[in-house]
Design a protein around this motif. Structure first.
Motif, PDB file in Angstrom:
ATOM      1  N   ARG A   5      51.883  50.734   8.325  1.00  0.00           N
ATOM      2  CA  ARG A   5      52.736  50.946   9.637  1.00  0.00           C
ATOM      3  C   ARG A   5      52.138  52.198  10.414  1.00  0.00           C
ATOM      4  N   GLU A   7      53.225  54.883  11.275  1.00  0.00           N
ATOM      5  CA  GLU A   7      53.948  55.882  11.014  1.00  0.00           C
ATOM      6  C   GLU A   7      53.213  56.358   9.407  1.00  0.00           C
ATOM      7  N   GLY A  62      54.071  55.876  18.266  1.00  0.00           N
ATOM      8  CA  GLY A  62      55.135  55.342  17.844  1.00  0.00           C
ATOM      9  C   GLY A  62      56.362  56.154  18.615  1.00  0.00           C
TER      10      GLY A  62
END
Length: 155
Positions: A5, A7, A62
């Motif tokens: 991801r 993140e 993000g």
């Protein structure tokens, strides 16, 4: 095992390559809404390299991008380019600013094909390549987006 991801990544400059259509989709996602003056588009016919100096939106940020949207200058380059064609671009006007929407690869006789860079306003750049070899590399530190906003694509 789970998929990676954004993140989970470290906060650092992008330095990625693409050797097939799937790889190119990643570069396309990262360069969506990048802007660049027409003067920052160069093709070195002798070496077969086509390059763009982009001001790309940092999509990899993000959720953080909403609070403080950032851009970064990045070099997008393609090797093994034998021909470059443009449509809908006024290359005579040095003030022309282009916006990149997507990048795709259309194979012809493997491993050759065409790279299509689709621009806002019906512009396009088509690169004829012997094989797909692309790189995207951030070359400056991120800076606050001058508009203060993230690009928006209403449905």
């Amino acid at each position: 095992m789970t998929d990676a991801r954004f993140e989970d990544g470290r906060d650092g400059p992008v330095n990625l390559g693409a050797l097939d259509g799937d790889d190119l989709l990643v570069l396309s996602a990262l360069t969506q809404d990048a802007v660049f003056p027409a003067t920052e588009m160069k093709w070195d016919r002798k070496t077969g390299r086509f390059a763009l100096l982009l001001n790309r939106f940092r999509w990899e940020e993000g959720a953080r991008r909403a609070a403080s949207p950032e851009r970064v200058q990045s070099l997008l380059s393609f090797d093994l380019v034998s021909q470059v064609a443009t449509n809908g671009i006024d290359r005579k006007d040095p003030g022309t600013v282009l916006s990149l929407l997507s990048i795709s690869f259309e194979p012809t006789e493997a491993p050759a094909g065409h790279v299509l860079l689709t621009l806002a306003g019906d512009g396009a750049i088509r690169l004829t390549v012997e094989a797909l070899e692309a790189t995207l590399k951030d070359v400056t530190k991120p800076y606050v987006a001058p508009s203060g906003k993230a690009p928006d694509h209403p449905a």
